[in-house]
Scaffold this motif. Structure first.
Motif, PDB file in Angstrom:
ATOM      1  N   MET A  90       0.823  -1.215   0.000  1.00 43.27           N
ATOM      2  CA  MET A  90       0.000   0.000   0.000  1.00 43.27           C
ATOM      3  C   MET A  90       0.851   1.256   0.000  1.00 43.27           C
ATOM      4  N   CYS A 105      -5.438   5.039  -3.170  1.00 41.87           N
ATOM      5  CA  CYS A 105      -6.623   4.182  -3.250  1.00 41.87           C
ATOM      6  C   CYS A 105      -6.498   2.944  -2.357  1.00 41.87           C
ATOM      7  N   SER A 106      -5.261   2.597  -1.988  1.00 46.54           N
ATOM      8  CA  SER A 106      -5.096   1.441  -1.096  1.00 46.54           C
ATOM      9  C   SER A 106      -5.690   1.707   0.285  1.00 46.54           C
ATOM     10  N   ILE A 150      -8.768  -0.318   0.768  1.00 44.78           N
ATOM     11  CA  ILE A 150      -8.511  -1.727   1.109  1.00 44.78           C
ATOM     12  C   ILE A 150      -7.993  -1.849   2.538  1.00 44.78           C
ATOM     13  N   THR A 173      -4.816  -8.120  -7.456  1.00 47.31           N
ATOM     14  CA  THR A 173      -4.750  -6.674  -7.696  1.00 47.31           C
ATOM     15  C   THR A 173      -6.141  -6.165  -8.067  1.00 47.31           C
ATOM     16  N   GLU A 174      -6.271  -4.855  -8.217  1.00 44.72           N
ATOM     17  CA  GLU A 174      -7.495  -4.134  -8.572  1.00 44.72           C
ATOM     18  C   GLU A 174      -8.409  -4.015  -7.336  1.00 44.72           C
ATOM     19  N   VAL A 175      -8.648  -2.763  -6.973  1.00 46.91           N
ATOM     20  CA  VAL A 175      -9.420  -2.470  -5.759  1.00 46.91           C
ATOM     21  C   VAL A 175     -10.752  -3.226  -5.701  1.00 46.91           C
ATOM     22  N   ALA A 208     -11.613  -5.955  -2.808  1.00 49.36           N
ATOM     23  CA  ALA A 208     -12.732  -5.689  -1.898  1.00 49.36           C
ATOM     24  C   ALA A 208     -13.711  -6.864  -1.910  1.00 49.36           C
ATOM     25  N   ALA A 223     -14.009   2.887  -9.452  1.00 41.76           N
ATOM     26  CA  ALA A 223     -12.589   2.615  -9.733  1.00 41.76           C
ATOM     27  C   ALA A 223     -12.206   3.049 -11.148  1.00 41.76           C
ATOM     28  N   ILE A 248     -14.503   2.107  -0.813  1.00 44.32           N
ATOM     29  CA  ILE A 248     -14.056   2.632  -2.112  1.00 44.32           C
ATOM     30  C   ILE A 248     -14.623   4.041  -2.291  1.00 44.32           C
ATOM     31  N   TYR A 275     -12.511   6.461  -0.154  1.00 45.08           N
ATOM     32  CA  TYR A 275     -11.230   7.043  -0.570  1.00 45.08           C
ATOM     33  C   TYR A 275     -11.430   8.161  -1.601  1.00 45.08           C
TER      34      TYR A 275
END
Ligand SMILES: N[C@@H](CCC(=O)N[C@@H](CS)C(=O)NCC(=O)O)C(=O)O
Length: 226
Positions: free
Chosen positions: A8, A13-14, A17, A66-68, A72, A103, A165, A168
């Motif tokens: 992170m 954006c991390s 998460i 990977t990828e928010v 999630a 996203a 999400i 953020y």
């Protein structure tokens, strides 16, 4: 068994998460990826995530995700007791719809134009226009998301995997001094009141007292007409 490894960058954006990892109360180890220093392009990190983006989650089986939205979803589905993912298809589809939009469009098309302007236009003379377009996309995004929220406190019937999400994005708008629709500002305040969010923000080096004081979009115009 190895712990989850969370890659992170504070304030990025991390953070969404990071909030989810705290909400599901799992054990995880953090590695800070210094984006300005270019850590994301170093061979050790590229071997884990060839996209050179954060966040990355290396699960207990050693595989990287990977990828928010995908992270999630995975955290919610693998921690069912936290109750962060619905069971019926309509509600699931609505959350996927919101996560994909947040996203890909609000972050990827909007905020990215503001924070990573040079990746959209090589010529510095074009940067103000690129950033202005980014702000327009973000404003439109929050209007769409405010309609999706309606009168609900969270994106699903209760707090769910998609809310961090939205958080953020709200947090970035706050840092940029952008006014927010009332429903979005209310969601942001509710998120800021959650103990997991407060823990994460403190760990990422933020002073909670400086956050949440956002202007409400259209409030001045409404007051002038009253
Ligand atoms: N679509 C990706 C986007 C992730 C992303 O763009 N993260 C940014 C930080 S918020 C990043 O890693 N940027 C790399 C860089 O600045 O070089 C996701 O949802 O995880």
């Amino acid at each position: 068994m190895a712990n989850i490894q969370f890659y992170m960058t504070p304030g990025s954006c991390s953070t969404g998460i990071h909030v989810l990892l705290e909400e599901v109360e799992d054990v995880f180890e953090v590695t800070v990826v210094n984006l300005p220093a270019g850590d994301q392009f170093k061979p050790d990190y590229v071997a884990i995530n060839p996209k050179s983006t954060i966040p990355t989650l290396v699960r207990r089986d050693g595989t990287a995700l990977t990828e928010v939205p995908a992270i999630a979803f995975w955290l919610a589905r693998t921690h069912p007791r936290a109750g962060l993912w619905p069971q019926d298809a309509e509600r699931e589809a609505r959350l996927i719809e919101a996560m994909a939009y947040m996203a890909a469009t609000v972050h990827g098309q909007g905020f990215a134009r503001i924070f990573a302007t040079a990746t959209f236009a090589r010529n510095p003379a074009d940067h103000p226009a690129v950033q202005a377009l980014g702000r327009d996309i973000v404003r439109q995004g929050f209007a769409v998301l405010a309609a999706a929220l309606g009168d609900k406190p969270y994106l699903d019937d209760g707090f769910c995997a998609a809310d961090p999400i939205l958080f953020y994005l709200e947090f970035w708008a706050d840092k940029l001094g952008m006014a927010l629709p009332e429903a979005i500002a209310g969601h942001y305040r509710r998120m800021l009141a959650r103990p997991a969010v407060q823990r994460v923000l403190r760990e990422e080096g933020y002073n909670l007292a400086t956050l949440g004081n956002v202007a409400i979009l259209g409030a001045e115009a409404a007051a002038a007409m009253a």
